[in-house]
Design a protein around this motif. Structure first.
Motif, PDB file in Angstrom:
ATOM      1  N   SER A   1     -33.656   4.754   5.110  1.00 24.19           N
ATOM      2  CA  SER A   1     -33.943   6.294   5.526  1.00 24.19           C
ATOM      3  C   SER A   1     -35.183   6.613   4.953  1.00 24.19           C
ATOM      4  O   SER A   1     -35.406   7.830   5.008  1.00 24.19           O
ATOM      5  CB  SER A   1     -32.861   7.095   5.311  1.00 24.19           C
TER       6      SER A   1
ATOM      7  N   ALA B   1     -23.008   1.792  10.433  1.00 21.67           N
ATOM      8  CA  ALA B   1     -24.563   1.972  10.692  1.00 21.67           C
ATOM      9  C   ALA B   1     -24.426   2.595  12.239  1.00 21.67           C
ATOM     10  O   ALA B   1     -25.173   3.531  12.800  1.00 21.67           O
ATOM     11  CB  ALA B   1     -25.450   1.011  10.713  1.00 21.67           C
TER      12      ALA B   1
ATOM     13  N   PHE C   1     -30.624   4.273   9.109  1.00 19.76           N
ATOM     14  CA  PHE C   1     -29.448   4.091   8.256  1.00 19.76           C
ATOM     15  C   PHE C   1     -29.761   3.123   7.223  1.00 19.76           C
ATOM     16  O   PHE C   1     -30.279   2.149   7.647  1.00 19.76           O
ATOM     17  CB  PHE C   1     -28.339   3.886   9.178  1.00 19.76           C
TER      18      PHE C   1
ATOM     19  N   TRP D   1     -28.668   8.349   5.827  1.00 17.26           N
ATOM     20  CA  TRP D   1     -29.110   8.273   7.170  1.00 17.26           C
ATOM     21  C   TRP D   1     -29.871   9.508   7.731  1.00 17.26           C
ATOM     22  O   TRP D   1     -29.679  10.568   6.928  1.00 17.26           O
ATOM     23  CB  TRP D   1     -27.935   7.772   8.062  1.00 17.26           C
TER      24      TRP D   1
END
Ligand code: COA
Length: 332
Positions: A115, A231, A319, A325
């Motif tokens: 991220s 995820a 993510f 994320w």
């Protein structure tokens, strides 16, 4: 207050192509397994002595500046996302400042793994909104292949991760111009050890001992299954959060650029959002997962391919390790 807009994107990937066939000569894996589970056919790995995180980032940055139509002297600040810096200290931001000959501007490093680029972009966006800076170079670059365990034990991550760099120039524009609409950042450190790398570590007697080397503490360790399960949930949540925040629906998205974690993750998200293929950008098939590099590389390639037009509604989502994320919704 200013709005910030991506004025240009660039990228660079190492020349060395590593095919699934080549990996199957290093570890017990095969093309069929890798393609079925990850969608990856080949990836780029750096050549020691040739590629560095810094020189790849510099190439990507020069391309971004050229496409933005700006001179290096116009850049006010650097935000550099990487978890694989050339040195343990200092970070890569200052190395890039030196390499590009940018006069004593500030340089900040962001270490939020997959991220990382969206965190970096969001930090840059805040500096521009407040009027502190007008043009910021935002970079995501990684050399992951030197942290991969290329034995059978490390095969689940060794087939996924790869090397490359991407960069964008974020510039100040008026409120009525297209640009970044909102950013959404999240983390849950309860899962830190599901995808991590222990060494070099500051909390041992020495940062890197023979014992640590023998144990393989400097390899990336990933519990792929747990990462996958989280995820797919977090991607959906954070994309919907961005859409809801701005009052848009999923069918108004012109292009979704997901972090290239695994093609199956992107396909799951695409299916849930009921987006046609032309509205989702994927390059993991031939570039693998370059951690902080994937989104700026994808933006650069999407622009080259004419898939980003002025005013398009673009959703960026990521993510990864942390877990952390994020999403950014913007008008191109
Ligand atoms: N080649 C061949 N077999 C492999 C392999 C490889 N490269 N890697 C793992 N396997 C084997 C496992 O040992 C296991 O064998 P077993 O059933 O005999 O124990 C089997 O394949 C299934 O392993 P599993 O880990 O359950 O597979 P999976 O379907 O979850 O796929 C990943 C593994 C890593 C591809 C998958 O979990 C994944 O993509 N996770 C997300 C990773 C990710 O996105 N990381 C980046 C985050 S930013």
């Amino acid at each position: 207050m200013n709005r910030s807009r991506i004025l240009g994107a660039g990228h660079y990937v190492p020349e060395r192509i590593v095919t699934n066939q080549e990996l199957s000569e290093m570890m017990n894996t095969n093309d069929e397994w890798i393609v079925e589970r990850t969608g990856i056919h080949e990836r780029r790995w750096f050549t020691p002595g040739v590629d560095t995180v810094n020189n790849m980032a510099a190439k990507a940055s020069r391309m971004a500046m050229e496409r933005a139509g700006i001179e290096p002297s116009e850049v006010d600040f650097i935000v550099f996302a990487t978890i694989t810096s050339d040195y343990f200290l200092p970070g890569n931001g200052v190395l890039l400042q030196r390499e590009l000959g940018l006069a004593n501007i500030g340089a900040l490093d962001v270490k939020n793994a997959c991220s990382g680029f969206l965190y970096a972009l969001t930090v840059a966006d805040q500096f521009i909104k407040t009027g502190m800076y007008r043009k910021i170079l935002v970079v995501g670059a990684e050399i992951q292949s030197s942290a991969l365990d290329k034995s059978d034990e490390g095969r689940s991550s060794a087939v996924i991760f790869a090397d490359g760099a991407g960069a964008v120039i974020l510039g100040a524009v008026g409120q009525s111009e297209p640009g970044i609409l909102s950013s959404h950042l999240h983390s849950d450190g309860a899962f830190a050890e599901e995808l991590y790398c222990i060494a070099p570590s500051s909390s041992g007697e020495v940062r890197l001992s023979q014992e640590m080397i023998d144990r393989g503490d400097f390899f990336v360790k990933m519990n792929g299954n747990t990462v996958f399960k989280h995820a797919i949930v977090r991607f959906m949540e954070v994309i919907n959060e961005a859409l809801n925040h701005n009052g848009y629906t999923k069918d108004e998205i012109d292009l979704l650029v997901p972090h290239q974690a695994n093609l199956r993750i992107s396909q799951y998200v695409q299916q849930k959002l009921e987006l046609p293929d032309e509205k989702v950008f994927n390059n993991i098939m031939y570039l693998g997962n370059t951690t902080a590099g994937t989104i700026p590389i994808a933006l650069s390639q999407a622009w080259e391919q004419g898939r980003l037009k002025k005013g398009d509604l673009v959703c960026l989502a990521a993510f990864g390790s942390g877990f952390a994320w994020a999403s950014v919704l913007l008008r191109w």
